[in-house]
Design an enzyme around this catalytic site. Sequence first.
Site: not given
Length: 717
Positions: A35-36, A220-221, A251, A603
Amino acid sequence: MDVTPIIDPLNDAQRDAVTAPQEPVLVVAGAGSGKTRVLVHRIAWLVEVEGVSPHGIMAVTFTNKAAAEMRGRVEQLLNMPISNLWIGTFHGLAHRLLRRHAEEVGLPKSFQILDSQDQQRMIRRIIKDMELDDSTWVAREVQWFINSQKDEGLRPDNLDARNDHTRAMLIRLYRVYQEACDQKGLVDFGELLLRAHELWLRNPDILMQYQRRFRHLLVDEFQDTNSVQYAWLRVLAGNTGTLFAVGDDDQSIYRWRGARVENMFQLKKEFPGMREIKLEQNYRSTATILNAANAIIANNNDRLGKNLWTDGNDGEQIKLYNAYNERDEAEFVIARIEDWISDGNLRADAAVLYRSNAQSRVFEERLLQKQVPYRVYGGLRFFERAEIKDALAYLRLLENRADDTSFERVVNLPTRGIGARTLGEIREYARANSISLWESAISNAGAQLSSRAGTAVHRFLELVENLARETSELQLHEQVDHVIERSELLAHFKKDRGEQAETRVENLEELVTAAQSFEPDEQDELPPLAAFLSHAALEAGEGQADKWEDCVQLMTLHSAKGLEFPLVFIAGMEEGLFPHKRSLNDPGGLEEERRLCYVGATRAMNQLYLSYAEQRRLHGVDNFAQASCFLAEIPTEYIEEVRPNIKVNRPAFRRENTIKVNTEPGMKLGQRVRHGKFGEGVVLNYEGTGSHARVQVNFEAAGTKWLVMSYANLELM
DNA sequence: TACTATTTAATTTTT
DNA sequence: TTAAATAGTA
């Protein structure tokens, strides 16, 4: 123009997102789906291909770290500095706006930022001043209330007591607190956002100016945005701005601090033509880990719905270890990490994740004993340390004499004979005349106080004035140096012996270095000291300095979000701990815990270990626990129970090789039940088995009750 | 006024 | 168990 560096490293879905037309886009990006990268490449695409000026782009994140990373990667990709592009956190950008338009939002030019510590101190002070019983009115809870309202964009005037005395008093406290902040020129974190929103609402001309400028808003997020942040963005986007939002509803783990996943759904409603792109290919984890994570999260309702996949290999099975107690668990985990290191791997590639900070201790002890370097994330950050805050308080007084929080902090530090009594009088006089403690001290020093106290106060006032005069022409780091020297703070800490005192002195010296290497953001247009103080509040800094040493990583599941490690341990997979029992008090709590579990599992890149202990010492008492319900949600084919030959004294009754979950049907914590008389509720706790089993249920209408299973006749829902 | 003893409560955390 | 805030004593 060569667009290959922008387009080539992308898969189809990522490319669709990056090259989408200049229209609203929602990217639902699963864990590890890049995503980044999409955000970074989107910015590059807009600038390089669409010919958008960086001047017209705003990118918003939640953490300074994410903002810095994004800026760095964009600059690298474009191969040029992009200083006129606004990248920052919601709070950072709001702060910048408030500095530019302080007058329009009714703030003094020299306003200071209150961090949550300062905020709590201030609320504690107010509770005292209002002569309220501080066992009923706990500063932490009042702070929680105020911040929750601010997160929702609500002012005291917007709130209704609903005939509830407690609520009425909380609203009153909110009002008094806010008036105090306004009077002293202090702004807390929530206030930054709230005022930035009000800046839009009250100044259509300013709003229009920014709307014209920022045609492109990248966020973002997005699942972590709260109501004010959403509203702020929504207004700024208006009808002409194009929003590019990236997020993952699975998330969302910050609902408890105001984040609203619904904002993602809301976005689709408000921008009917919104293009929705799902990134489902995961580049991080093995298929086994992904499948397990997918299986866990599938138990949640109200998802946007997506399924992560990978074209990588299956990898190893997830290892599950049933420990006897928390020390056995730590021993097992550290032994696996030692194996990992002796296989030639990096310590920094291994991470131990846990639900609550208290769990880190056993791991630390074991690591210390085995002499394995480690680093604990979270904890006190640099600018939050007491001695640093003391020094900053002096500096803040130089900027703003009305900063009562800072005044109280250092008026008698180092001790100069201004005790509780004297301070009490200064406070009283300040309150009676609605002036700051500083002004009150000036009036009092000559008159009301005894001569001894009066001289002491006078000395303090003079000290601050002198510091201000002496440092006015100095460079920032010289100012800081001068202040910690002349205030005798440094001498105060130097005279203490011991290791702690030494680090304090070192920290103060480090503060001078920090000031020296501080580079203010040109966009903020602030004098150096003011910029430095804002920076200290908005970016509390890292915990440890030696962060580049190769260390085993210890952190909570929350702080692991956004990170990845080849080897991951999730410890303490027990009912009541994870899912945490306190999370079950509110609806949706269990689902949020499950998302947290999903975050934790995703993770892991290569190998995931899960562990739980039958017995765990918490707050000095031993507790027995059952395996977390999340363990039972992972299909057994992905799990292998491990039992290495560790010689621990285990009681003979210990059961072998069984995942003990839900031994009583319906006894699951968080289970919704219905009772004939009390109505619907949630299972909070239970004890005993068979006909003796008792269960604690939190009923929506009737409150919390203990019931005997065999009589209660609970209906599962 | 300053230091020491007692009490209390403990999920998660960025800004 | 432990950290932090408050109450009590020198």
